[in-house]
Design an enzyme around this catalytic site. Structure first.
Site, PDB file in Angstrom:
ATOM      1  N   CYS A 144      21.871 -22.942  89.753  1.00  0.00           N
ATOM      2  CA  CYS A 144      22.493 -24.071  90.468  1.00  0.00           C
ATOM      3  C   CYS A 144      23.474 -23.582  91.525  1.00  0.00           C
ATOM      4  O   CYS A 144      23.440 -24.036  92.680  1.00  0.00           O
ATOM      5  CB  CYS A 144      23.179 -24.986  89.462  1.00  0.00           C
ATOM      6  SG  CYS A 144      24.130 -24.118  88.192  1.00  0.00           S
ATOM      7  N   ARG A 171      31.871 -25.274  86.390  1.00  0.00           N
ATOM      8  CA  ARG A 171      32.081 -26.175  85.246  1.00  0.00           C
ATOM      9  C   ARG A 171      31.944 -25.360  83.960  1.00  0.00           C
ATOM     10  O   ARG A 171      31.143 -24.434  83.866  1.00  0.00           O
ATOM     11  CB  ARG A 171      31.102 -27.344  85.274  1.00  0.00           C
ATOM     12  CG  ARG A 171      29.604 -26.989  85.185  1.00  0.00           C
ATOM     13  CD  ARG A 171      29.098 -26.957  83.765  1.00  0.00           C
ATOM     14  NE  ARG A 171      27.695 -26.633  83.643  1.00  0.00           N
ATOM     15  CZ  ARG A 171      27.219 -25.390  83.522  1.00  0.00           C
ATOM     16  NH1 ARG A 171      28.027 -24.346  83.568  1.00  0.00           N
ATOM     17  NH2 ARG A 171      25.922 -25.198  83.343  1.00  0.00           N
ATOM     18  N   GLY A 198      26.779 -13.266  94.460  1.00  0.00           N
ATOM     19  CA  GLY A 198      26.394 -12.711  95.773  1.00  0.00           C
ATOM     20  C   GLY A 198      25.032 -12.038  95.703  1.00  0.00           C
ATOM     21  O   GLY A 198      24.106 -12.405  96.456  1.00  0.00           O
ATOM     22  N   HIS A 225      30.133 -28.027  89.810  1.00  0.00           N
ATOM     23  CA  HIS A 225      30.799 -26.816  90.309  1.00  0.00           C
ATOM     24  C   HIS A 225      31.406 -27.142  91.672  1.00  0.00           C
ATOM     25  O   HIS A 225      30.961 -28.058  92.360  1.00  0.00           O
ATOM     26  CB  HIS A 225      29.794 -25.689  90.556  1.00  0.00           C
ATOM     27  CG  HIS A 225      28.976 -25.270  89.376  1.00  0.00           C
ATOM     28  ND1 HIS A 225      29.510 -24.704  88.242  1.00  0.00           N
ATOM     29  CD2 HIS A 225      27.629 -25.293  89.177  1.00  0.00           C
ATOM     30  CE1 HIS A 225      28.525 -24.397  87.404  1.00  0.00           C
ATOM     31  NE2 HIS A 225      27.376 -24.755  87.944  1.00  0.00           N
TER      32      HIS A 225
HETATM   33  P1  NAP Z   1      19.019 -26.244  77.349  1.00  0.00           P
HETATM   34  O1  NAP Z   1      19.555 -27.572  77.767  1.00  0.00           O
HETATM   35  O2  NAP Z   1      19.673 -25.516  76.239  1.00  0.00           O
HETATM   36  O3  NAP Z   1      17.477 -26.454  77.029  1.00  0.00           O
HETATM   37  C1  NAP Z   1      16.673 -25.429  76.564  1.00  0.00           C
HETATM   38  C2  NAP Z   1      15.369 -26.014  76.044  1.00  0.00           C
HETATM   39  O4  NAP Z   1      14.502 -24.939  75.693  1.00  0.00           O
HETATM   40  C3  NAP Z   1      15.503 -26.885  74.819  1.00  0.00           C
HETATM   41  O5  NAP Z   1      14.700 -28.007  74.966  1.00  0.00           O
HETATM   42  C4  NAP Z   1      14.962 -26.021  73.689  1.00  0.00           C
HETATM   43  O6  NAP Z   1      14.325 -26.792  72.705  1.00  0.00           O
HETATM   44  C5  NAP Z   1      13.927 -25.194  74.415  1.00  0.00           C
HETATM   45  N1  NAP Z   1      13.605 -23.924  73.776  1.00  0.00           N
HETATM   46  C6  NAP Z   1      14.288 -23.227  72.825  1.00  0.00           C
HETATM   47  N2  NAP Z   1      13.613 -22.094  72.506  1.00  0.00           N
HETATM   48  C7  NAP Z   1      12.503 -22.079  73.287  1.00  0.00           C
HETATM   49  C8  NAP Z   1      11.402 -21.186  73.415  1.00  0.00           C
HETATM   50  N3  NAP Z   1      11.317 -20.081  72.675  1.00  0.00           N
HETATM   51  N4  NAP Z   1      10.451 -21.478  74.310  1.00  0.00           N
HETATM   52  C9  NAP Z   1      10.500 -22.600  75.071  1.00  0.00           C
HETATM   53  N5  NAP Z   1      11.511 -23.491  74.962  1.00  0.00           N
HETATM   54  C10 NAP Z   1      12.494 -23.236  74.098  1.00  0.00           C
HETATM   55  O7  NAP Z   1      18.992 -25.227  78.574  1.00  0.00           O
HETATM   56  P2  NAP Z   1      19.122 -25.568  80.132  1.00  0.00           P
HETATM   57  O8  NAP Z   1      20.564 -25.820  80.447  1.00  0.00           O
HETATM   58  O9  NAP Z   1      18.117 -26.577  80.486  1.00  0.00           O
HETATM   59  O10 NAP Z   1      18.781 -24.148  80.757  1.00  0.00           O
HETATM   60  C11 NAP Z   1      17.446 -23.718  80.922  1.00  0.00           C
HETATM   61  C12 NAP Z   1      17.409 -22.653  81.988  1.00  0.00           C
HETATM   62  O11 NAP Z   1      17.838 -23.248  83.216  1.00  0.00           O
HETATM   63  C13 NAP Z   1      18.331 -21.448  81.776  1.00  0.00           C
HETATM   64  O12 NAP Z   1      17.745 -20.310  82.355  1.00  0.00           O
HETATM   65  C14 NAP Z   1      19.574 -21.832  82.564  1.00  0.00           C
HETATM   66  O13 NAP Z   1      20.334 -20.709  82.963  1.00  0.00           O
HETATM   67  C15 NAP Z   1      18.936 -22.517  83.761  1.00  0.00           C
HETATM   68  N6  NAP Z   1      19.801 -23.451  84.486  1.00  0.00           N
HETATM   69  C16 NAP Z   1      20.609 -24.329  83.815  1.00  0.00           C
HETATM   70  C17 NAP Z   1      21.409 -25.200  84.535  1.00  0.00           C
HETATM   71  C18 NAP Z   1      22.309 -26.169  83.857  1.00  0.00           C
HETATM   72  O14 NAP Z   1      23.272 -26.621  84.439  1.00  0.00           O
HETATM   73  N7  NAP Z   1      22.080 -26.551  82.621  1.00  0.00           N
HETATM   74  C19 NAP Z   1      21.384 -25.192  85.930  1.00  0.00           C
HETATM   75  C20 NAP Z   1      20.509 -24.316  86.584  1.00  0.00           C
HETATM   76  C21 NAP Z   1      19.729 -23.442  85.852  1.00  0.00           C
HETATM   77  P3  NAP Z   1      15.064 -27.162  71.322  1.00  0.00           P
HETATM   78  O15 NAP Z   1      16.307 -27.918  71.702  1.00  0.00           O
HETATM   79  O16 NAP Z   1      14.048 -28.008  70.649  1.00  0.00           O
HETATM   80  O17 NAP Z   1      15.343 -25.862  70.645  1.00  0.00           O
END
Ligand code: NAP
Length: 343
Positions: A144, A171, A198, A225
């Site tokens: 993000c 955040r 960066g 953020h």
């Molecule tokens: P999240 O809300 O914790 O969601 C993760 C999901 O993955 C959950 O639905 C979980 O299911 C599932 N999961 C768990 N183990 C898994 C596996 N082995 N294979 C496939 N799915 C699995 O995480 P998120 O915030 O969406 O983040 C996901 C990615 O996006 C990360 O790389 C993060 O750095 C990136 N990201 C996040 C944000 C943000 O603000 N949140 C912004 C940009 C990028 P269960 O709940 O059923 O275990």
């Protein structure tokens, strides 16, 4: 052609990408995955998504059945039907999925910003690297913060970026997170300068190597953020020209403090009042009054809605990887229109 998209990991990012893909005319969601039979899993089925277990283990499938949540099987029962997988698994799990599931099953995959640049073929931002990612198999949509920085640097690129300095105020946690902090502190993170943001920008914009330097702190807020940028450029620049460039750039909106946008709280209130699902604001928000130029240096402040800014990027990344559209601006327009973005 309607691209068949599998969402592996229906969490903060996965559920939003699933909804965004469903709204496009040229792609469809063939399934979503979860590991736990919780309310999110139940709601996914109620929304009409076919649910699969992210972990290929029949015992785990039984947990969903025991909880009364209809489940179709495991990811291995659907993966062959997918043209592409959008991985929304927690940080580092995406890389494991890439090696254990996507590569052996020869399916294209998009990883998210929690994974490392070196583990994929290239790094995606619709404005900067769409063409580079055409037809490729394993791509990361950058985080993000990096997406927000790439967008604004695209708006400023024609001035000739000599040097960019950015302070990121991050955040602490997403609104649904009941584990992460701090709740009463400002935490340098990382404490070392420069921070990793960066180099992450450079993974998308190689020409900024040795030109961008970032530092970051985490503060107790869940909404957005905030970034403060100081960008030295080659050419003469003034405030009006910068505002013009920002206006021309898709997915960036200018908000004025004098209209009431005095903080991230007010910006999120705006998203709520727009009726946005989950109060999402994938548009990068720049405070108009913060935009300034002193000699050849540009100053501005912006806000990033962390949970949604990468969502339209994932949609464009699907189009690029499946070569469904060669022109990035056409893809951006299709995505924006389907999502009802302001710009
Ligand atoms: P999240 O809300 O914790 O969601 C993760 C999901 O993955 C959950 O639905 C979980 O299911 C599932 N999961 C768990 N183990 C898994 C596996 N082995 N294979 C496939 N799915 C699995 O995480 P998120 O915030 O969406 O983040 C996901 C990615 O996006 C990360 O790389 C993060 O750095 C990136 N990201 C996040 C944000 C943000 O603000 N949140 C912004 C940009 C990028 P269960 O709940 O059923 O275990």
């Amino acid at each position: 052609m309607s691209a068949k998209v599998l969402i592996n990991g229906y969490g903060s990012i996965g559920k939003r990408v699933a909804d965004a893909v469903s709204l496009q005319k040229d792609m469809e969601v063939i399934g979503v995955t979860k590991t736990k039979p919780d309310f999110d899993a139940k709601l996914a089925v109620e929304l009409g998504y076919k649910l699969y277990c992210a972990i290929p283990d029949k015992e785990r499938v039984k947990l969903f059945e025991d909880a009364g949540i209809p489940i179709e099987g495991t990811i291995l029962d659907i993966i062959e039907e997918a043209d592409i997988v959008v991985d929304g698994a927690p940080k580092k799990v995406g890389k494991e999925n890439l090696e254990k599931i996507y590569k052996p099953n020869k399916v294209k995959a998009i990883l998210q910003g929690g994974e490392k640049a070196k583990d994929v073929e290239d790094n995606f931002n619709a404005l900067w690297s769409y063409e580079r990612c055409l037809g490729k198999s394993y791509i990361r949509v950058v985080s993000c913060n990096t997406t927000g920085l790439c967008r604004i640097l695209y708006a400023l690129k024609d001035f000739g970026i000599k040097k960019a300095r950015v302070v990121l105020v991050r955040r602490a946690a997403d609104p649904n997170d009941d584990k992460t902090g701090p709740i009463n502190a400002i935490k340098p993170n990382p404490v070392t300068v420069p921070s990793h943001h960066g180099p992450d920008v450079v993974s998308v914009i190689p020409e900024l190597k040795d030109k961008i330097l970032t530092s970051a702190v985490i503060v107790p807020t869940t909404l957005m953020h905030q970034h403060t940028l100081m960008v030295e450029v080659d050419s003469e620049v003034n405030r009006e020209k910068i505002l013009e460039k920002i206006e021309e750039t898709p997915r960036i909106i200018l908000l004025k403090e004098k209209d009431g946008f005095s903080s991230t709280a007010k910006i999120i209130e705006y998203a709520r009042d727009l009726g946005r699902k989950r109060y999402d604001l994938p548009e990068l928000c720049v405070w108009e009054e913060s935009v300034n130029a002193i000699e050849k240096e540009i100053f501005l402040m912006q806000a990033v809605h962390q949970e949604s800014i990468v969502v339209p990027e994932n949609v464009d990344c699907i189009r690029a990887m499946l070569e469904m559209e060669d022109d990035k601006f056409k893809s951006i327009e299709k995505t924006n229109k389907a999502l009802g973005l302001l710009k």
